[in-house]
Design a protein around this motif. Structure first.
Motif, PDB file in Angstrom:
ATOM      1  N   ARG A  47      42.242  37.446  83.199  1.00  0.00           N
ATOM      2  CA  ARG A  47      40.855  37.589  82.751  1.00  0.00           C
ATOM      3  C   ARG A  47      40.522  39.063  82.494  1.00  0.00           C
ATOM      4  N   THR A  48      41.107  39.949  83.300  1.00  0.00           N
ATOM      5  CA  THR A  48      40.879  41.384  83.061  1.00  0.00           C
ATOM      6  C   THR A  48      41.432  41.798  81.709  1.00  0.00           C
ATOM      7  N   GLU A  49      42.664  41.327  81.388  1.00  0.00           N
ATOM      8  CA  GLU A  49      43.242  41.648  80.082  1.00  0.00           C
ATOM      9  C   GLU A  49      42.385  41.107  78.938  1.00  0.00           C
ATOM     10  N   LEU A  50      41.890  39.855  79.114  1.00  0.00           N
ATOM     11  CA  LEU A  50      41.033  39.275  78.079  1.00  0.00           C
ATOM     12  C   LEU A  50      39.754  40.078  77.901  1.00  0.00           C
ATOM     13  N   MET A  51      39.168  40.517  79.030  1.00  0.00           N
ATOM     14  CA  MET A  51      37.922  41.290  78.941  1.00  0.00           C
ATOM     15  C   MET A  51      38.157  42.641  78.268  1.00  0.00           C
ATOM     16  N   ALA A  52      39.234  43.322  78.675  1.00  0.00           N
ATOM     17  CA  ALA A  52      39.519  44.617  78.061  1.00  0.00           C
ATOM     18  C   ALA A  52      39.758  44.462  76.564  1.00  0.00           C
ATOM     19  N   GLU A  53      40.504  43.413  76.198  1.00  0.00           N
ATOM     20  CA  GLU A  53      40.754  43.185  74.780  1.00  0.00           C
ATOM     21  C   GLU A  53      39.462  42.851  74.042  1.00  0.00           C
ATOM     22  N   ALA A  54      38.593  42.043  74.694  1.00  0.00           N
ATOM     23  CA  ALA A  54      37.331  41.677  74.051  1.00  0.00           C
ATOM     24  C   ALA A  54      36.449  42.892  73.840  1.00  0.00           C
ATOM     25  N   VAL A  55      36.354  43.760  74.872  1.00  0.00           N
ATOM     26  CA  VAL A  55      35.517  44.965  74.734  1.00  0.00           C
ATOM     27  C   VAL A  55      36.077  45.879  73.645  1.00  0.00           C
ATOM     28  N   THR A  56      37.416  46.069  73.655  1.00  0.00           N
ATOM     29  CA  THR A  56      38.027  46.939  72.641  1.00  0.00           C
ATOM     30  C   THR A  56      37.827  46.385  71.239  1.00  0.00           C
ATOM     31  N   THR A  57      38.055  45.046  71.078  1.00  0.00           N
ATOM     32  CA  THR A  57      37.882  44.429  69.762  1.00  0.00           C
ATOM     33  C   THR A  57      36.446  44.545  69.283  1.00  0.00           C
ATOM     34  N   GLU A  58      35.506  44.262  70.185  1.00  0.00           N
ATOM     35  CA  GLU A  58      34.088  44.345  69.794  1.00  0.00           C
ATOM     36  C   GLU A  58      33.705  45.781  69.468  1.00  0.00           C
ATOM     37  N   ALA A  59      34.212  46.739  70.273  1.00  0.00           N
ATOM     38  CA  ALA A  59      33.906  48.144  69.992  1.00  0.00           C
ATOM     39  C   ALA A  59      34.480  48.560  68.641  1.00  0.00           C
ATOM     40  N   ASP A  60      35.724  48.110  68.346  1.00  0.00           N
ATOM     41  CA  ASP A  60      36.313  48.436  67.047  1.00  0.00           C
ATOM     42  C   ASP A  60      35.499  47.846  65.902  1.00  0.00           C
ATOM     43  N   ARG A  61      34.942  46.643  66.129  1.00  0.00           N
ATOM     44  CA  ARG A  61      34.118  46.027  65.084  1.00  0.00           C
ATOM     45  C   ARG A  61      32.882  46.870  64.807  1.00  0.00           C
ATOM     46  N   TYR A  62      32.236  47.370  65.886  1.00  0.00           N
ATOM     47  CA  TYR A  62      31.056  48.206  65.698  1.00  0.00           C
ATOM     48  C   TYR A  62      31.438  49.502  64.991  1.00  0.00           C
ATOM     49  N   VAL A  63      32.577  50.119  65.444  1.00  0.00           N
ATOM     50  CA  VAL A  63      33.006  51.382  64.845  1.00  0.00           C
ATOM     51  C   VAL A  63      33.354  51.184  63.370  1.00  0.00           C
ATOM     52  N   ASP A  64      34.106  50.094  63.044  1.00  0.00           N
ATOM     53  CA  ASP A  64      34.475  49.845  61.655  1.00  0.00           C
ATOM     54  C   ASP A  64      33.251  49.578  60.795  1.00  0.00           C
ATOM     55  N   ALA A 344      38.804  29.967  70.032  1.00  0.00           N
ATOM     56  CA  ALA A 344      37.505  30.598  69.796  1.00  0.00           C
ATOM     57  C   ALA A 344      37.666  32.038  69.332  1.00  0.00           C
ATOM     58  N   GLN A 345      38.630  32.753  69.914  1.00  0.00           N
ATOM     59  CA  GLN A 345      38.867  34.135  69.492  1.00  0.00           C
ATOM     60  C   GLN A 345      39.345  34.191  68.043  1.00  0.00           C
ATOM     61  N   GLU A 350      38.260  35.465  62.476  1.00  0.00           N
ATOM     62  CA  GLU A 350      38.130  35.025  61.084  1.00  0.00           C
ATOM     63  C   GLU A 350      36.739  35.343  60.545  1.00  0.00           C
ATOM     64  N   THR A 351      35.708  35.105  61.374  1.00  0.00           N
ATOM     65  CA  THR A 351      34.332  35.409  60.957  1.00  0.00           C
ATOM     66  C   THR A 351      34.162  36.903  60.705  1.00  0.00           C
ATOM     67  N   GLN A 352      34.718  37.725  61.609  1.00  0.00           N
ATOM     68  CA  GLN A 352      34.627  39.173  61.438  1.00  0.00           C
ATOM     69  C   GLN A 352      35.329  39.622  60.165  1.00  0.00           C
ATOM     70  N   ALA A 353      36.504  39.036  59.902  1.00  0.00           N
ATOM     71  CA  ALA A 353      37.242  39.399  58.688  1.00  0.00           C
ATOM     72  C   ALA A 353      36.436  39.043  57.445  1.00  0.00           C
ATOM     73  N   ARG A 354      35.785  37.857  57.462  1.00  0.00           N
ATOM     74  CA  ARG A 354      34.950  37.480  56.314  1.00  0.00           C
ATOM     75  C   ARG A 354      33.786  38.440  56.150  1.00  0.00           C
ATOM     76  N   ASP A 355      33.176  38.852  57.287  1.00  0.00           N
ATOM     77  CA  ASP A 355      32.058  39.800  57.206  1.00  0.00           C
ATOM     78  C   ASP A 355      32.510  41.138  56.632  1.00  0.00           C
ATOM     79  N   GLN A 356      33.681  41.619  57.099  1.00  0.00           N
ATOM     80  CA  GLN A 356      34.195  42.885  56.585  1.00  0.00           C
ATOM     81  C   GLN A 356      34.501  42.783  55.088  1.00  0.00           C
ATOM     82  N   ALA A 357      35.092  41.662  54.680  1.00  0.00           N
ATOM     83  CA  ALA A 357      35.393  41.482  53.259  1.00  0.00           C
ATOM     84  C   ALA A 357      34.111  41.438  52.435  1.00  0.00           C
ATOM     85  N   SER A 358      33.079  40.765  52.975  1.00  0.00           N
ATOM     86  CA  SER A 358      31.798  40.708  52.270  1.00  0.00           C
ATOM     87  C   SER A 358      31.173  42.085  52.145  1.00  0.00           C
ATOM     88  N   LEU A 359      31.268  42.880  53.232  1.00  0.00           N
ATOM     89  CA  LEU A 359      30.708  44.236  53.189  1.00  0.00           C
ATOM     90  C   LEU A 359      31.454  45.096  52.175  1.00  0.00           C
TER      91      LEU A 359
END
Length: 719
Positions: A47-64, A344-345, A350-359
């Motif tokens: 669960r720690t690995e999943l959380m760290a990955e989730a925080v990093t992925t979400e942070a990268d999404r905000y940064v991108d 779910a991930q 996939e949703t994030q990729a579609r959003d990035q492509a749309s942007l």
């Protein structure tokens, strides 16, 4: 009866098992307890690995997302409130948890505030008032703001340098050119929120630069900023993974260097938090710390009655079987939960990729320059509407570069000669060569009169998928027409001024002859006549220099390979032949070994004429000018030419200013001039992609140097 028999059998079996296993019961129970602890520990680790990955992925999404907004803002020719709103609009559809707003900010010194305020009022913020805090330093003001949390837009005109945390982030983003996260602090817009509802927050900021000019230089334009509330960010990201079993704390370094909790998530389950994990996660340029605690007895596989039942002799067999079924059942359930979480991930990614492509599509469709991308075979993979509009032809079905010239109607700038395939920017980019501002004419059924465009090509490496290339098209038809109009105007002015000047000079010479003949008083008229003649010559020289200046700046280049030594010798011969040797010693000019260069021969002839002429003119009276022309290797494919003299030299502190138009280093001396000679030299060298500079000659005088591209010595004067 059967139940009693089973009870008796079970009792007998329990007694037998108890007698047989008393010695090993304690050890087995201890092993089972350790196994449960290990299982709970593994659960927490996963669960720690999943959380760290989730925080990093979400942070990268905000940064991108912010980096994309910064790139779109940089691509705008003029940043206005409406255009910034269009660029930021896709962020509202991305549902960025905790994001409060996205804003555009600019720097301003104390003396620039009024001008900056007037500029942004004219660009869509008519009511903005810039309110500086303190003096003697650069301020950073918010100009445009778009809400992302459904609230009101943040106040604009605020000087954010009053807060250390964002001020440091802006400074680092500008210095590094990268997206930067700030220390945690309380947002200005949250200071009026009740204390029990306040959250520590942070900002993400990215620098914005002007589009590069022809020389590849970029000027700093400002920043884009995204404010993020820490508690909302961590809650939305980690609540699903924690499943109300874990206590989570996300902390970062505060302004004072101490670790500060950005957000916390507390599980409502009871029990001692006897398991703990710490892991660092990346947010832009910073390392944040994720601390997780959990009661082992609440985690799957962390508790059970198996050790107790093993110690009970009467029910050891049934309890072991029940424990086995329990372990198998819970193991299958865990596997199913992991599959659901991974699914779910994947859906989220996939949703994030579609959003990035749309942007990305929105950004490409909103810019005025055409953009096209081809693969290694020349097949068009991507193009925007501006590319179709500029070229006037659909960008598909033309995979072979050999067919591009005919398909699009590509011609050289003269509009008559077809543009060679091997010289086209996209073809050169496919070969790994970068090109900038290559001009060409596009003439086809959509553009029968032709449009002039400037094309820049860039090769794409393997990191972009299949290795290919991209090109950016910029329509310069109007710009070229205006330049031609200005050149025509300069020629017209020169022609109209030469006529009266010729008349003035003619009458001056006639009056001078009358004075020499004694028909008038020489003392009375000699001085005015001399001044009239000198003024007319001065105006004629100025007109000549203005025309040469305009030509050096705007005329088309006609580059060929030619022997620079021959041109230099011709220039020296013409200059020395025009000198009047009476009373002044003739100059001594040494032309060393010079290479073949590729350049516009007429412009280089003008360049050498100006430099050699200056070296002769700025020699003390009565001394013979001594000039040495030599060549030295420069960067690969280039040569440095030096023109050294032993004249009066350049005054201290004016070694760069002398290349500006109308600047005269010796304006108070007896040396006449218009101040355009060296400015013409700089324009000529700049047009050829080289550099020009001046330094003091160790033996006295000046040493001018400029760089040119080497030509093919086997084909001088060839095209």
């Amino acid at each position: 009866m059967r139940l009693r028999r089973w009870m008796r059998s079970a009792m007998a079996l329990s007694v037998l098992v108890a007698l047989a296993g008393l010695a090993g019961t304690a050890g087995v129970a201890a092993v089972l307890v350790a196994g449960q602890r290990h299982e709970a520990d593994d659960q927490l680790e996963r669960r720690t690995e999943l959380m760290a990955e989730a925080v990093t992925t979400e942070a990268d999404r905000y940064v991108d997302s912010l980096r994309t907004v910064a790139a779109a803002t940089a691509a705008l020719e003029t940043v206005t409130a409406s255009r910034f709103g269009q660029v930021a609009a896709p962020l509202r559809r991305m549902s960025l948890a905790g994001a409060t707003s996205v804003a555009f900010l600019v720097p301003a010194a104390d003396g620039q505030i009024a001008g900056v305020q007037a500029l942004w009022r004219s660009r869509g913020a008519p009511d903005i008032t810039l309110t500086p805090v303190g003096t003697g330093r650069e301020h950073i003001f918010s100009i445009f703001s778009e809400p992302l949390d459904g609230g009101l837009p943040a106040a604009t005109g605020t000087d954010v340098t009053q807060l250390p945390a964002p001020d440091q982030a802006f400074t680092q983003a500008r210095r590094t050119g990268q997206t930067t996260v700030s220390d945690t602090y309380l947002l200005l817009r949250d200071r009026d929120v009740p204390p029990d509802r306040r959250q520590l927050s942070f900002i993400l900021t990215a620098p914005v630069y002007e589009p590069p000019d022809a020389a590849g230089r970029q000027e700093f334009r400002g920043w884009v900023l995204m404010g993020i509330r820490g508690q909302d960010f961590i809650g939305a990201t980690l609540r699903r993974i924690s499943q109300n079993l874990l206590d989570v704390t996300l902390s970062a370094q505060g302004a004072d260097g101490a670790r500060v909790a950005v957000a916390t998530l507390r599980a409502t389950v009871s029990g001692e938090r006897d398991l703990h994990r710490d892991v660092d996660v990346t947010m832009a340029q910073r390392q944040w710390h994720l601390s997780i605690e959990a009661p082992s007895e609440r985690l799957p596989g962390g508790s059970g009655v198996l050790p107790t039942t093993v110690a009970v002799a009467g029910g050891v067999l049934s309890l072991l079987l029940a424990g086995l079924v329990y372990v198998l059942a819970t193991g299958r359930l865990r596997a199913q939960n992991q599959v659901r979480a991974a699914t779910a991930q994947l859906r989220t990614a996939e949703t994030q990729a579609r959003d990035q492509a749309s942007l990305l599509e929105t950004v490409l469709n909103s810019i005025n320059d055409g953009v096209a991308v081809v693969d290694a075979d020349g097949e068009f993979l991507l193009h925007n509407p501006a590319a179709r509009r500029i070229l006037g032809v659909e960008l598909h079905g033309t995979a072979q570069p050999e067919s591009w010239q005919a398909h699009y109607g590509i011609y050289r700038p003269d509009g008559a000669v077809p543009f060679p395939v091997e010289e086209q920017p996209l073809v050169r980019a496919l070969a790994g060569e970068r090109t900038d501002g290559v001009e060409m004419i596009i003439r086809n059924a959509r553009h029968p009169n032709g449009v002039r465009i400037a094309v820049s090509g860039r090769p794409l490496g393997p990191g972009a998928g299949r290795a290919g290339a991209m090109a950016v098209f910029h329509d310069v038809t109007v710009q070229h027409a205006r330049e031609a109009e200005l050149t025509s105007f300069a020629g017209m002015v020169a022609h109209d001024l030469r006529t009266p000047l010729t008349m003035v000079v003619g009458y001056t010479e006639l009056l001078a002859e009358s004075v020499d003949a004694g028909s008038v008083d020489p003392v009375t008229l000699r001085t005015p006549l001399t001044q009239i003649s000198a003024g007319a010559e001065r105006m004629g020289q100025l007109i000549h220099d203005l025309l040469v200046y305009a030509t050096a700046r705007d005329a088309s280049l006609h580059s060929t390979d030619f022997d620079l030594a021959d041109v230099a010798s011709d220039v020296v011969t013409l200059i020395t032949a025009s000198l009047r040797p009476e009373g002044e010693p003739m100059p001594r000019v040494t032309v060393g070994a010079l290479p073949t260069v590729r350049a516009d021969q007429n412009m280089i002839r003008q360049l050498l004429d100006n430099l050699i002429g200056n070296a002769i003119k700025y020699t003390p009276p009565g001394e013979a000018a001594r000039i040495d022309i030599s060549a030295y290797p420069d960067r690969p494919g280039w040569v440095r030419i030096e023109v050294a003299d032993h004249g009066i030299g350049v005054p201290e502190g004016q070694h760069e200013a002398i290349f500006a138009g109308f600047h005269r280093a010796h304006a108070d001396g007896p040396y006449a001039g218009t101040g355009l000679g060296l400015a013409i030299c700089k324009h000529i060298v700049d047009r050829h992609g080289g550099t020009i500079a001046v330094a003091d000659n160790p033996g006295g005088g000046s040493r001018f140097s400029f760089t040119l591209e080497l030509g093919d010595p086997q084909d001088p004067d060839g095209e």
